[in-house]
Design a protein around this motif. Structure first.
Motif, PDB file in Angstrom:
ATOM      1  N   THR A 166      32.260  34.251  33.100  1.00 43.96           N
ATOM      2  CA  THR A 166      33.445  33.688  32.458  1.00 43.96           C
ATOM      3  C   THR A 166      34.574  34.719  32.351  1.00 43.96           C
ATOM      4  O   THR A 166      35.749  34.380  32.520  1.00 43.96           O
ATOM      5  CB  THR A 166      33.105  33.143  31.064  1.00 43.96           C
ATOM      6  N   VAL A 167      34.228  35.974  32.070  1.00 42.39           N
ATOM      7  CA  VAL A 167      35.264  37.008  31.955  1.00 42.39           C
ATOM      8  C   VAL A 167      35.857  37.306  33.325  1.00 42.39           C
ATOM      9  O   VAL A 167      37.080  37.454  33.465  1.00 42.39           O
ATOM     10  CB  VAL A 167      34.702  38.289  31.314  1.00 42.39           C
ATOM     11  N   LEU A 168      35.018  37.371  34.342  1.00 45.00           N
ATOM     12  CA  LEU A 168      35.520  37.605  35.693  1.00 45.00           C
ATOM     13  C   LEU A 168      36.481  36.505  36.103  1.00 45.00           C
ATOM     14  O   LEU A 168      37.564  36.790  36.638  1.00 45.00           O
ATOM     15  CB  LEU A 168      34.346  37.679  36.675  1.00 45.00           C
ATOM     16  N   VAL A 169      36.111  35.266  35.852  1.00 45.79           N
ATOM     17  CA  VAL A 169      36.980  34.145  36.228  1.00 45.79           C
ATOM     18  C   VAL A 169      38.290  34.209  35.449  1.00 45.79           C
ATOM     19  O   VAL A 169      39.376  34.028  36.018  1.00 45.79           O
ATOM     20  CB  VAL A 169      36.271  32.799  35.983  1.00 45.79           C
ATOM     21  N   GLU A 170      38.208  34.498  34.147  1.00 42.81           N
ATOM     22  CA  GLU A 170      39.426  34.599  33.339  1.00 42.81           C
ATOM     23  C   GLU A 170      40.309  35.736  33.842  1.00 42.81           C
ATOM     24  O   GLU A 170      41.543  35.614  33.892  1.00 42.81           O
ATOM     25  CB  GLU A 170      39.056  34.810  31.873  1.00 42.81           C
ATOM     26  N   LEU A 181      40.429  36.922  36.938  1.00 40.33           N
ATOM     27  CA  LEU A 181      41.024  36.503  38.207  1.00 40.33           C
ATOM     28  C   LEU A 181      42.215  35.582  37.970  1.00 40.33           C
ATOM     29  O   LEU A 181      43.257  35.710  38.632  1.00 40.33           O
ATOM     30  CB  LEU A 181      39.975  35.794  39.075  1.00 40.33           C
ATOM     31  N   GLN A 182      42.064  34.674  37.039  1.00 37.36           N
ATOM     32  CA  GLN A 182      43.163  33.754  36.718  1.00 37.36           C
ATOM     33  C   GLN A 182      44.344  34.517  36.129  1.00 37.36           C
ATOM     34  O   GLN A 182      45.503  34.265  36.485  1.00 37.36           O
ATOM     35  CB  GLN A 182      42.669  32.680  35.753  1.00 37.36           C
ATOM     36  N   THR A 183      44.076  35.460  35.249  1.00 43.27           N
ATOM     37  CA  THR A 183      45.136  36.244  34.614  1.00 43.27           C
ATOM     38  C   THR A 183      45.900  37.072  35.644  1.00 43.27           C
ATOM     39  O   THR A 183      47.130  37.195  35.574  1.00 43.27           O
ATOM     40  CB  THR A 183      44.547  37.175  33.536  1.00 43.27           C
ATOM     41  N   ALA A 184      45.153  37.624  36.606  1.00 38.00           N
ATOM     42  CA  ALA A 184      45.776  38.460  37.635  1.00 38.00           C
ATOM     43  C   ALA A 184      46.380  37.642  38.768  1.00 38.00           C
ATOM     44  O   ALA A 184      46.979  38.210  39.687  1.00 38.00           O
ATOM     45  CB  ALA A 184      44.743  39.441  38.191  1.00 38.00           C
ATOM     46  N   GLY A 185      46.209  36.314  38.708  1.00 37.90           N
ATOM     47  CA  GLY A 185      46.749  35.459  39.767  1.00 37.90           C
ATOM     48  C   GLY A 185      45.999  35.578  41.078  1.00 37.90           C
ATOM     49  O   GLY A 185      46.566  35.354  42.152  1.00 37.90           O
ATOM     50  N   LYS A 192      38.889  42.597  25.050  1.00 38.11           N
ATOM     51  CA  LYS A 192      39.085  41.842  26.289  1.00 38.11           C
ATOM     52  C   LYS A 192      40.559  41.569  26.529  1.00 38.11           C
ATOM     53  O   LYS A 192      41.042  41.653  27.665  1.00 38.11           O
ATOM     54  CB  LYS A 192      38.302  40.518  26.238  1.00 38.11           C
ATOM     55  N   ALA A 193      41.288  41.264  25.479  1.00 32.08           N
ATOM     56  CA  ALA A 193      42.718  40.993  25.613  1.00 32.08           C
ATOM     57  C   ALA A 193      43.445  42.207  26.171  1.00 32.08           C
ATOM     58  O   ALA A 193      44.361  42.083  27.006  1.00 32.08           O
ATOM     59  CB  ALA A 193      43.302  40.585  24.265  1.00 32.08           C
ATOM     60  N   GLU A 194      43.046  43.397  25.718  1.00 31.54           N
ATOM     61  CA  GLU A 194      43.676  44.624  26.221  1.00 31.54           C
ATOM     62  C   GLU A 194      43.337  44.838  27.693  1.00 31.54           C
ATOM     63  O   GLU A 194      44.183  45.292  28.480  1.00 31.54           O
ATOM     64  CB  GLU A 194      43.238  45.822  25.379  1.00 31.54           C
ATOM     65  N   LEU A 195      42.111  44.525  28.063  1.00 27.48           N
ATOM     66  CA  LEU A 195      41.734  44.646  29.475  1.00 27.48           C
ATOM     67  C   LEU A 195      42.553  43.696  30.339  1.00 27.48           C
ATOM     68  O   LEU A 195      43.074  44.078  31.393  1.00 27.48           O
ATOM     69  CB  LEU A 195      40.243  44.348  29.657  1.00 27.48           C
ATOM     70  N   LEU A 196      42.672  42.457  29.891  1.00 29.79           N
ATOM     71  CA  LEU A 196      43.407  41.464  30.666  1.00 29.79           C
ATOM     72  C   LEU A 196      44.889  41.796  30.752  1.00 29.79           C
ATOM     73  O   LEU A 196      45.571  41.364  31.694  1.00 29.79           O
ATOM     74  CB  LEU A 196      43.203  40.067  30.072  1.00 29.79           C
ATOM     75  N   ASP A 235      46.443  47.691  35.538  1.00 28.73           N
ATOM     76  CA  ASP A 235      45.512  47.992  36.635  1.00 28.73           C
ATOM     77  C   ASP A 235      44.515  46.866  36.882  1.00 28.73           C
ATOM     78  O   ASP A 235      43.626  47.011  37.726  1.00 28.73           O
ATOM     79  CB  ASP A 235      44.723  49.271  36.324  1.00 28.73           C
ATOM     80  N   LEU A 236      44.624  45.748  36.146  1.00 29.84           N
ATOM     81  CA  LEU A 236      43.622  44.684  36.263  1.00 29.84           C
ATOM     82  C   LEU A 236      43.486  44.188  37.700  1.00 29.84           C
ATOM     83  O   LEU A 236      42.364  44.057  38.213  1.00 29.84           O
ATOM     84  CB  LEU A 236      43.981  43.517  35.339  1.00 29.84           C
ATOM     85  N   GLY A 237      44.598  43.907  38.368  1.00 26.36           N
ATOM     86  CA  GLY A 237      44.535  43.422  39.748  1.00 26.36           C
ATOM     87  C   GLY A 237      43.875  44.416  40.670  1.00 26.36           C
ATOM     88  O   GLY A 237      43.082  44.053  41.547  1.00 26.36           O
ATOM     89  N   SER A 238      44.186  45.709  40.469  1.00 26.35           N
ATOM     90  CA  SER A 238      43.589  46.758  41.294  1.00 26.35           C
ATOM     91  C   SER A 238      42.084  46.844  41.077  1.00 26.35           C
ATOM     92  O   SER A 238      41.310  47.017  42.021  1.00 26.35           O
ATOM     93  CB  SER A 238      44.247  48.104  40.967  1.00 26.35           C
ATOM     94  N   ILE A 239      41.662  46.702  39.813  1.00 29.85           N
ATOM     95  CA  ILE A 239      40.224  46.744  39.510  1.00 29.85           C
ATOM     96  C   ILE A 239      39.511  45.564  40.167  1.00 29.85           C
ATOM     97  O   ILE A 239      38.445  45.723  40.781  1.00 29.85           O
ATOM     98  CB  ILE A 239      40.011  46.730  37.986  1.00 29.85           C
ATOM     99  N   LEU A 240      40.086  44.380  40.061  1.00 28.79           N
ATOM    100  CA  LEU A 240      39.434  43.190  40.614  1.00 28.79           C
ATOM    101  C   LEU A 240      39.357  43.250  42.135  1.00 28.79           C
ATOM    102  O   LEU A 240      38.312  42.930  42.730  1.00 28.79           O
ATOM    103  CB  LEU A 240      40.180  41.938  40.168  1.00 28.79           C
ATOM    104  N   THR A 241      40.436  43.645  42.795  1.00 27.17           N
ATOM    105  CA  THR A 241      40.409  43.697  44.267  1.00 27.17           C
ATOM    106  C   THR A 241      39.491  44.792  44.778  1.00 27.17           C
ATOM    107  O   THR A 241      39.083  44.761  45.942  1.00 27.17           O
ATOM    108  CB  THR A 241      41.824  43.893  44.840  1.00 27.17           C
TER     109      THR A 241
END
Length: 298
Positions: free
Chosen positions: A166-170, A172-176, A209-213, A217-223
């Motif tokens: 659920t956090v991963l999906v959230e 991904l959605q936050t980072a577009g 979690k809010a601070e992480l989102l 760097d969130l997009g960079s971490i996910l990619t």
């Protein structure tokens, strides 16, 4: 019989062409499939002279085995119905002799999504559907009969349905990035951290979690968790002592195999074990990991 502009072969019967749709209609075991193809506006596209195609055709019994309401829901949602039907069709002629050579591999459907071929106990499966009859030849392709309806589920849909990401999906959605990782985009390989992995990361970093989102760097971490092709566990193990190909982040991931464990970025402060491999989806493969990987620049 040689002529001045070709050759004649004499036959004892008149050949009557019957394309994929006509063959399915005449058979009597594919009434639901024909109804669905017609409702989706795909009958003409799958009829001669279009093609050739290879169709994995679910029987009426296969459609009847769908959960209550699913078929009615598809018939009421034409785009969804078209996606499901296209997921049963590949371009070109792929006879059974070629299908068996695809063991462990994928085939691309006309909707741009992947089906996965597997041989088990002498039987051929497409995803989880068994091929029960092969090589029904038509005037514009080949039909292989299967005993279940194939329902495409891409990386994001698979993660959502699983319930452990659920956090991963959230994120991904936050980072577009959710649309980018959805079919027909891909194929991709995703090293997917579980919710427990994100919880551990938040504790280690002392953030919410809010601070992480909200982190830039969130997009960079996910990619950093995504490779630009589908690599199964055999490929991952082959990188032992080296690195993966470049991630969508641009950096690579270290791979070390300690049979039976595969460790990613073992030399760093936030290594991760692969805990589940080869979750195959319609646009790639997911390997589940027990920690969030941080790219070198983060």
């Amino acid at each position: 019989v040689k002529a001045s502009n070709g050759i004649i072969h004499v036959i004892d019967a008149v050949l009557v062409p019957q394309d994929i749709v006509e063959t399915a209609s005449a058979n009597g075991n594919f009434d639901t499939l024909v109804t669905a193809v017609t409702a989706a506006g795909l009958a003409d596209a799958l009829s001669a002279p279009n093609g050739p195609y290879t169709v994995f055709a679910p029987t009426d019994d296969a459609f009847a085995a769908l959960p209550d309401g699913v078929l009615d829901g598809l018939l009421a949602d034409i785009p969804a119905l078209q996606r499901v039907l296209k997921y049963h069709v590949a371009s070109g002629l792929v006879p059974a002799s070629e299908v068996v050579k695809l063991d462990g591999k994928s085939a691309e459907t006309i909707g741009g999504e992947l089906v996965w071929i597997e041989l088990k106990d002498g039987k051929v499966y497409v995803n989880d559907a068994e091929v029960v009859i092969t090589d029904i030849k038509t005037s514009n392709g080949i039909i292989h009969v299967i005993d279940a309806v194939l329902v495409p589920q891409d990386i994001v849909e698979t993660a959502v349905a699983n319930g452990s990401f659920t956090v991963l999906v959230e994120a991904l959605q936050t980072a577009g990035l959710d649309d980018a990782l959805s079919a027909p985009n891909g194929p991709y390989t995703v090293f997917a951290p579980t919710d427990d992995a994100f919880t551990a990361l938040l504790g280690d970093l002392g953030i919410t979690k809010a601070e992480l989102l909200a982190n830039p760097d969130l997009g960079s971490i996910l990619t950093y968790h995504v490779l630009g092709d589908a690599y199964d566990s055999t490929a991952v193990v082959s990188w032992n002592g080296g690195t993966t190909p470049a991630t969508l982040n641009g950096a690579t991931i270290e791979v070390d195999v300690h049979d039976p464990t595969v460790v990613l970025n073992e030399s760093t402060a936030n290594s991760a074990d692969i805990v589940t491999v080869d979750v195959k989806t319609s646009n790639g493969i997911i390997h589940v990991i027990d920690a969030v990987l941080l790219p070198p620049a983060s």
